[in-house]
Scaffold this motif. Sequence first.
Motif, PDB file in Angstrom:
ATOM      1  N   GLU A  87      -9.181   6.960  -1.930  1.00  0.00           N
ATOM      2  CA  GLU A  87      -8.185   6.585  -2.927  1.00  0.00           C
ATOM      3  C   GLU A  87      -8.767   5.571  -3.898  1.00  0.00           C
ATOM      4  O   GLU A  87      -9.594   4.730  -3.534  1.00  0.00           O
ATOM      5  N   SER A  88      -8.341   5.637  -5.162  1.00  0.00           N
ATOM      6  CA  SER A  88      -8.797   4.673  -6.165  1.00  0.00           C
ATOM      7  C   SER A  88      -7.735   4.529  -7.251  1.00  0.00           C
ATOM      8  O   SER A  88      -6.683   5.161  -7.188  1.00  0.00           O
ATOM      9  N   ASP A 144     -10.765  -0.258  -6.862  1.00  0.00           N
ATOM     10  CA  ASP A 144      -9.872  -0.436  -5.708  1.00  0.00           C
ATOM     11  C   ASP A 144      -9.979   0.726  -4.707  1.00  0.00           C
ATOM     12  O   ASP A 144      -8.979   1.320  -4.307  1.00  0.00           O
ATOM     13  N   TRP A 198      -8.588   7.135   3.184  1.00  0.00           N
ATOM     14  CA  TRP A 198      -7.419   7.718   3.812  1.00  0.00           C
ATOM     15  C   TRP A 198      -7.920   8.898   4.647  1.00  0.00           C
ATOM     16  O   TRP A 198      -8.145   9.987   4.140  1.00  0.00           O
ATOM     17  N   THR A 250     -17.902  -1.559  -5.168  1.00  0.00           N
ATOM     18  CA  THR A 250     -17.418  -0.557  -6.113  1.00  0.00           C
ATOM     19  C   THR A 250     -18.549   0.271  -6.710  1.00  0.00           C
ATOM     20  O   THR A 250     -18.471   1.506  -6.766  1.00  0.00           O
ATOM     21  N   LEU A 295     -16.788   0.543   1.017  1.00  0.00           N
ATOM     22  CA  LEU A 295     -15.886   0.784  -0.100  1.00  0.00           C
ATOM     23  C   LEU A 295     -15.591  -0.477  -0.899  1.00  0.00           C
ATOM     24  O   LEU A 295     -15.108  -0.395  -2.025  1.00  0.00           O
ATOM     25  N   GLY A 296     -15.877  -1.633  -0.328  1.00  0.00           N
ATOM     26  CA  GLY A 296     -15.706  -2.877  -1.061  1.00  0.00           C
ATOM     27  C   GLY A 296     -16.744  -3.064  -2.153  1.00  0.00           C
ATOM     28  O   GLY A 296     -16.563  -3.868  -3.067  1.00  0.00           O
ATOM     29  N   ARG A 307     -10.294   2.781  -1.314  1.00  0.00           N
ATOM     30  CA  ARG A 307      -9.927   2.680   0.102  1.00  0.00           C
ATOM     31  C   ARG A 307      -9.917   4.090   0.693  1.00  0.00           C
ATOM     32  O   ARG A 307      -9.692   5.071  -0.028  1.00  0.00           O
ATOM     33  N   THR A 315     -20.060   2.682  -4.181  1.00  0.00           N
ATOM     34  CA  THR A 315     -19.150   3.791  -3.894  1.00  0.00           C
ATOM     35  C   THR A 315     -19.168   4.800  -5.024  1.00  0.00           C
ATOM     36  O   THR A 315     -19.221   6.018  -4.782  1.00  0.00           O
ATOM     37  N   VAL A 347       0.846  -1.187   0.000  1.00  0.00           N
ATOM     38  CA  VAL A 347       0.000   0.000   0.000  1.00  0.00           C
ATOM     39  C   VAL A 347       0.884   1.240   0.000  1.00  0.00           C
ATOM     40  O   VAL A 347       1.877   1.301   0.700  1.00  0.00           O
TER      41      VAL A 347
END
Length: 381
Positions: free
Chosen positions: A179-180, A271, A275, A243, A240-241, A273, A246, A43
Amino acid sequence: MTTPAIAIVGGGPCGLTLARLLECKGIDYVVFERDESDTSNRVGGSLDIHGDTGQEALRQAGLIEEFKKYARYDDTAFVLTDKDGKRLLQMGEGRDAPEIDRVALRQILLDAIPKEKIRWGHALTSAMMGEDKRPVLRFANGTEASGFKLVVGADGAWSKIRSLITKATPQYSGKIFIESKIGHENPLYQTLSKSAGAGMLLSIGPKKLVVTQRQGDGHYRNYFGILAPEDFFRNGTVNLGDTEATRSMLLSDFYADWSTEHKDLIKHATDFRAWTLYTLAPEDMNWKSVPGVALAGDAAHLAITNGEGVNLAMTDSLNLATKIVQYGIEHVDQAVQEYEAEMFPRGVATIKMGHQMIGSMYGGDPKAFLDALMAEGAQEV
């Protein structure tokens, strides 16, 4: 086995830079890292390494030529737009702050440190002072370590070593980056590579922003900056899982009035997540030195992202190593005191800079952010 003089908690760029510098000077140390192996932590995005700070630390560590093999000098370009996609500024070409993937920087440092000096799979669960008034470290794997002349907390924002020195804890900034990724196989990739190109593209709108940045392998990492409650992604409202969910949330609740170009970025992003942005306060930079303990990097002066984080962390490592060499292990506490006296002003400055920069980024006026950049010495090309 003889206990090393110095224990470094945390195997990121900060801790590993310190380890490499101590290695060069023949000072014994050990690094405790929570990852199970050198391939565990994948990461992290791209870092710009500045000539007079991060690069200087690598130069003193004898790694500057290795760094240049992976540094991307053509990715220093910076483009600023508004939410409608109108380009307002392009700058940064030729700046001595080449980009490098965090993973690549970490590997350069790891390759320069003897494998036996790193204890993988050592996630620190607690730190306390022992009967000898030196830190005792306890790890999730059930082991314990003590007897060090100095323990350096390079264990990031949520440092457990910090509690040995100060009661200061990170505070939520009210801001979150989502983030993506847009990979090579993504249908939007070719279009994005033409519009975003090399370097970083920042788009600013009212109380939100979008950052797009090219990575070492050519894919793009995107950050959607929003204002949201601290538990926004923990209370079950947003997963966020998922897609599609989101994407739908971002398009309807945050970026509905942005340009088609920005909406396409959301529609194709993968992807996801979170932050969540935290910071220490400027007034936290005033603790009384504690024998046997030191902090470096985010553990010492966590700030809202402002482009200086890794550079200041590596500067901390260089300055601390220099003081240790100057005073010797038998007088390491005096070395730490002098290191801290020089580190505190840097910490205060970067924390204040983070507040100022992120405030102007979320303010909705791209010109305000431009003014903040210029105030920090940025030069238009």
